[in-house]
Design a protein around this motif. Structure first.
Motif, mmCIF file in Angstrom:
data_model
loop_
_atom_site.group_PDB
_atom_site.id
_atom_site.type_symbol
_atom_site.label_atom_id
_atom_site.label_comp_id
_atom_site.label_asym_id
_atom_site.label_seq_id
_atom_site.Cartn_x
_atom_site.Cartn_y
_atom_site.Cartn_z
ATOM 1 N N THR A 142 10.391 102.557 76.132
ATOM 2 C CA THR A 142 9.715 102.318 74.858
ATOM 3 C C THR A 142 10.190 103.324 73.815
ATOM 4 O OG1 THR A 142 7.768 101.483 76.013
ATOM 5 C CG2 THR A 142 7.465 102.163 73.728
ATOM 6 N N THR A 143 10.434 102.816 72.615
ATOM 7 C CA THR A 143 10.867 103.670 71.504
ATOM 8 C C THR A 143 9.811 103.669 70.406
ATOM 9 O OG1 THR A 143 13.199 103.203 71.943
ATOM 10 C CG2 THR A 143 12.650 104.064 69.760
ATOM 11 N N LEU A 144 9.510 104.846 69.888
ATOM 12 C CA LEU A 144 8.572 105.004 68.777
ATOM 13 C C LEU A 144 9.332 105.494 67.551
ATOM 14 C CD1 LEU A 144 5.645 106.766 70.683
ATOM 15 C CD2 LEU A 144 5.804 104.348 70.063
ATOM 16 N N PHE A 145 8.800 105.156 66.376
ATOM 17 C CA PHE A 145 9.435 105.544 65.118
ATOM 18 C C PHE A 145 8.456 106.386 64.301
ATOM 19 C CE2 PHE A 145 11.456 101.686 66.560
ATOM 20 C CZ PHE A 145 12.807 101.961 66.388
ATOM 21 N N LEU A 146 8.918 107.555 63.876
ATOM 22 C CA LEU A 146 8.113 108.456 63.054
ATOM 23 C C LEU A 146 8.416 108.165 61.581
ATOM 24 C CD1 LEU A 146 8.837 111.641 65.172
ATOM 25 C CD2 LEU A 146 6.782 110.235 65.265
ATOM 26 N N ILE A 147 7.411 107.670 60.850
ATOM 27 C CA ILE A 147 7.650 107.157 59.504
ATOM 28 C C ILE A 147 7.104 108.063 58.405
ATOM 29 C CG2 ILE A 147 7.723 104.773 60.325
ATOM 30 C CD1 ILE A 147 4.867 104.437 59.295
ATOM 31 N N ALA A 148 6.687 109.278 58.758
ATOM 32 C CA ALA A 148 6.145 110.180 57.734
ATOM 33 C C ALA A 148 7.242 110.873 56.920
ATOM 34 C CB ALA A 148 5.238 111.228 58.375
ATOM 35 N N TYR A 149 8.500 110.745 57.358
ATOM 36 C CA TYR A 149 9.612 111.377 56.660
ATOM 37 C C TYR A 149 10.103 110.495 55.519
ATOM 38 C CZ TYR A 149 10.064 114.419 60.771
ATOM 39 O OH TYR A 149 9.834 115.313 61.784
ATOM 40 N N THR B 280 5.127 102.412 65.510
ATOM 41 C CA THR B 280 5.350 103.312 64.375
ATOM 42 C C THR B 280 4.213 104.324 64.313
ATOM 43 O OG1 THR B 280 4.226 101.778 62.858
ATOM 44 C CG2 THR B 280 6.635 101.621 63.026
ATOM 45 N N ILE B 281 4.569 105.585 64.115
ATOM 46 C CA ILE B 281 3.591 106.671 64.001
ATOM 47 C C ILE B 281 3.815 107.371 62.663
ATOM 48 C CG2 ILE B 281 2.824 108.882 64.963
ATOM 49 C CD1 ILE B 281 3.665 107.902 67.695
ATOM 50 N N ASN B 282 2.769 107.434 61.856
ATOM 51 C CA ASN B 282 2.885 108.048 60.537
ATOM 52 C C ASN B 282 2.665 109.562 60.644
ATOM 53 O OD1 ASN B 282 3.282 108.201 57.782
ATOM 54 N ND2 ASN B 282 1.136 107.809 57.294
ATOM 55 N N LYS B 283 3.505 110.204 61.429
ATOM 56 C CA LYS B 283 3.461 111.649 61.635
ATOM 57 C C LYS B 283 4.884 112.187 61.628
ATOM 58 C CE LYS B 283 -0.991 111.523 62.528
ATOM 59 N NZ LYS B 283 -1.984 112.049 61.571
ATOM 60 N N LEU B 284 4.985 113.515 61.490
ATOM 61 C CA LEU B 284 6.291 114.159 61.569
ATOM 62 C C LEU B 284 6.693 114.414 63.009
ATOM 63 C CD1 LEU B 284 5.896 116.770 58.713
ATOM 64 C CD2 LEU B 284 7.253 114.692 58.642
ATOM 65 N N VAL B 285 5.695 114.648 63.853
ATOM 66 C CA VAL B 285 5.931 114.887 65.276
ATOM 67 C C VAL B 285 4.887 114.106 66.061
ATOM 68 C CG1 VAL B 285 6.970 117.157 64.968
ATOM 69 C CG2 VAL B 285 4.499 116.962 65.262
ATOM 70 N N CYS B 286 5.108 113.982 67.354
ATOM 71 C CA CYS B 286 4.167 113.250 68.197
ATOM 72 C C CYS B 286 2.934 114.098 68.501
ATOM 73 C CB CYS B 286 4.839 112.856 69.507
ATOM 74 S SG CYS B 286 6.114 111.597 69.325
ATOM 75 N N ILE B 287 1.779 113.502 68.355
ATOM 76 C CA ILE B 287 0.524 114.116 68.786
ATOM 77 C C ILE B 287 -0.247 113.073 69.583
ATOM 78 C CG2 ILE B 287 0.384 115.740 66.856
ATOM 79 C CD1 ILE B 287 -1.687 113.830 65.633
ATOM 80 N N THR B 288 -1.124 113.527 70.447
ATOM 81 C CA THR B 288 -1.849 112.626 71.337
ATOM 82 C C THR B 288 -2.638 111.586 70.565
ATOM 83 O OG1 THR B 288 -2.036 114.403 72.978
ATOM 84 C CG2 THR B 288 -3.496 112.515 73.228
ATOM 85 N N LEU B 289 -3.354 112.015 69.539
ATOM 86 C CA LEU B 289 -4.196 111.102 68.769
ATOM 87 C C LEU B 289 -3.383 109.980 68.150
ATOM 88 C CD1 LEU B 289 -7.009 110.442 67.666
ATOM 89 C CD2 LEU B 289 -6.510 111.943 65.720
ATOM 90 N N ALA B 290 -2.188 110.308 67.663
ATOM 91 C CA ALA B 290 -1.341 109.293 67.032
ATOM 92 C C ALA B 290 -0.893 108.244 68.044
ATOM 93 C CB ALA B 290 -0.131 109.958 66.391
ATOM 94 N N VAL B 291 -0.556 108.683 69.258
ATOM 95 C CA VAL B 291 -0.132 107.736 70.306
ATOM 96 C C VAL B 291 -1.305 106.871 70.727
ATOM 97 C CG1 VAL B 291 0.853 107.503 72.608
ATOM 98 C CG2 VAL B 291 1.659 109.322 71.097
ATOM 99 N N VAL B 292 -2.471 107.466 70.882
ATOM 100 C CA VAL B 292 -3.666 106.710 71.279
ATOM 101 C C VAL B 292 -4.024 105.671 70.218
ATOM 102 C CG1 VAL B 292 -6.150 106.899 71.713
ATOM 103 C CG2 VAL B 292 -4.584 108.545 72.738
ATOM 104 N N ASN B 293 -3.826 106.016 68.942
ATOM 105 C CA ASN B 293 -4.200 105.108 67.852
ATOM 106 C C ASN B 293 -3.329 103.854 67.783
ATOM 107 O OD1 ASN B 293 -6.374 106.601 66.986
ATOM 108 N ND2 ASN B 293 -5.216 107.731 65.438
ATOM 109 N N VAL B 294 -2.120 103.895 68.360
ATOM 110 C CA VAL B 294 -1.272 102.700 68.351
ATOM 111 C C VAL B 294 -1.404 101.910 69.655
ATOM 112 C CG1 VAL B 294 0.372 103.718 66.750
ATOM 113 C CG2 VAL B 294 0.769 103.936 69.211
ATOM 114 N N ALA B 295 -2.312 102.332 70.522
ATOM 115 C CA ALA B 295 -2.542 101.610 71.775
ATOM 116 C C ALA B 295 -3.383 100.370 71.519
ATOM 117 C CB ALA B 295 -3.235 102.517 72.787
ATOM 118 N N CYS B 296 -3.186 99.361 72.364
ATOM 119 C CA CYS B 296 -3.939 98.113 72.227
ATOM 120 C C CYS B 296 -5.400 98.292 72.639
ATOM 121 C CB CYS B 296 -3.303 97.018 73.089
ATOM 122 S SG CYS B 296 -1.564 96.694 72.707
ATOM 123 N N VAL B 297 -5.627 99.135 73.616
ATOM 124 C CA VAL B 297 -6.981 99.387 74.104
ATOM 125 C C VAL B 297 -7.196 100.895 74.229
ATOM 126 C CG1 VAL B 297 -7.191 97.199 75.347
ATOM 127 C CG2 VAL B 297 -6.211 99.189 76.513
#
Length: 316
Positions: free
Chosen positions: A8-15, A170-187
């Motif tokens: 799985t690939t994630l994209f950081l879009i805050a930049y 897509t994560i609207n952060k500069l770096v990965c954080i737990t909350l950001a990953v959890v927020n893009v989860a389906c459940v």
């Protein structure tokens, strides 16, 4: 971790896109990162080389510098890399590892600061018993607890996060954080959410309570002491208190950023991210270097020794 997770690939879009602003920020972050590495390694080297600093407080300070290097080295190279790239992508495995080490930095640094507050409490409130309480075995035990429980708890947190199915990438952060990953989860399973909250409470609020209790005890004893003793207590506690307030302020800013970063500009996001990761690790060795007389003396002694050695070599 299963195969789908590793692919799985994630994209950081805050930049923003690469450009003059990105290059300017790159230079700023790069200089701060180098200064952070230099200041922490210098402090660690001074403590390691000077046997007079092999005391509980400086051993804890040595480990605080290690945690600072872990945090800054986990995030800053990534930010520097993405500032120059058109596509900011990261594997989910890499993202989870990043969250793990960022959280290790935060929890271990906070835990070490709590242990240092306890050390200051024993030093001021029980000076005659200090050496019998803060034995080498006790110091190792405190450091072991400070590392063991965060590492185990955060490893479980990463495992639970890795099991969540993702609906967005897509994560609207500069770096990965737990909350950001959890927020893009389906459940978001209830038990997982309760565990995440429990980890935050234990490693976020418990050290704060321990520090406050230690300083309440110190204040109670100091009020009854002479003016000279009060000034000595203030001088002893000032570096730690400044460091703790600095780190707590940075952590609070990070929590606010993680909650409202969607409404910040790219420049604002970069500044706050760098402030949390770089500023505390950079200031901690500077604060102790300036405010602690023993460290200043050790630095001067080591510099004089090296200068004399160089003079002796050049004269032969």
């Amino acid at each position: 971790m299963n195969l789908s997770t590793s692919n799985t690939t994630l994209f950081l879009i805050a930049y923003g896109p690469p450009g003059p602003l990105s290059y300017g920020v790159f230079f700023f972050v790069f200089v701060l990162y180098l200064a952070t590495i230099f200041s922490n390694l210098t402090l660690m080297l001074v403590i390691y080389l000077d046997s007079t600093l092999h005391k509980p407080m400086y051993i804890f300070l040595f480990h605080l510098a290690i945690s600072g290097l872990i945090g800054s080295s986990t995030v800053c190279p990534v930010i520097l890399h993405y500032l120059l790239q058109d596509v900011k992508s990261i594997s989910l495995t890499g993202c989870l590892l990043q969250t793990f080490f960022v959280n290790i930095y935060g929890t271990c640094a906070y835990g070490i600061l709590a242990v240092m507050a306890y050390d200051r409490y024993v030093c001021i409130c029980k000076p005659l018993q200090y050496h019998s309480i803060m034995t080498p075995t006790k110091v190792k035990l405190l450091l072991g607890v400070t590392y063991f429980f965060p590492v185990c708890s955060l490893a479980v947190q990463v495992y639970l996060t890795a099991k969540l199915p993702l609906c967005k990438h897509t994560i609207n952060k500069l770096v990965c954080i737990t909350l950001a990953v959890v927020n893009v989860a389906c459940v978001k399973p209830l038990l997982d959410s309760l565990y995440f909250v429990g980890v935050f409470v234990v490693f976020g609020f418990l050290p704060l309570v321990l520090v406050i209790l230690s300083y309440v005890k110190i204040l109670t004893v100091s009020i009854k002491a002479s003016k000279t003793a009060q000034m000595k207590a203030l001088k002893t506690c000032a570096p730690h208190l400044i460091t703790f307030i600095n780190f707590s302020s940075a952590a609070l800013t990070s929590v606010i950023y993680n909650s409202f970063s969607d409404h910040l500009s790219n420049v604002g996001s970069i500044f706050i991210s760098v402030q949390f990761i770089l500023i505390p690790p950079l200031l901690h060795p500077v604060i102790y270097g300036i405010r602690t007389q023993e460290i200043r003396k050790s630095i001067s002694k080591l510099l004089r020794k090296n200068v004399l050695t160089l003079d002796g070599v050049s004269s032969t």
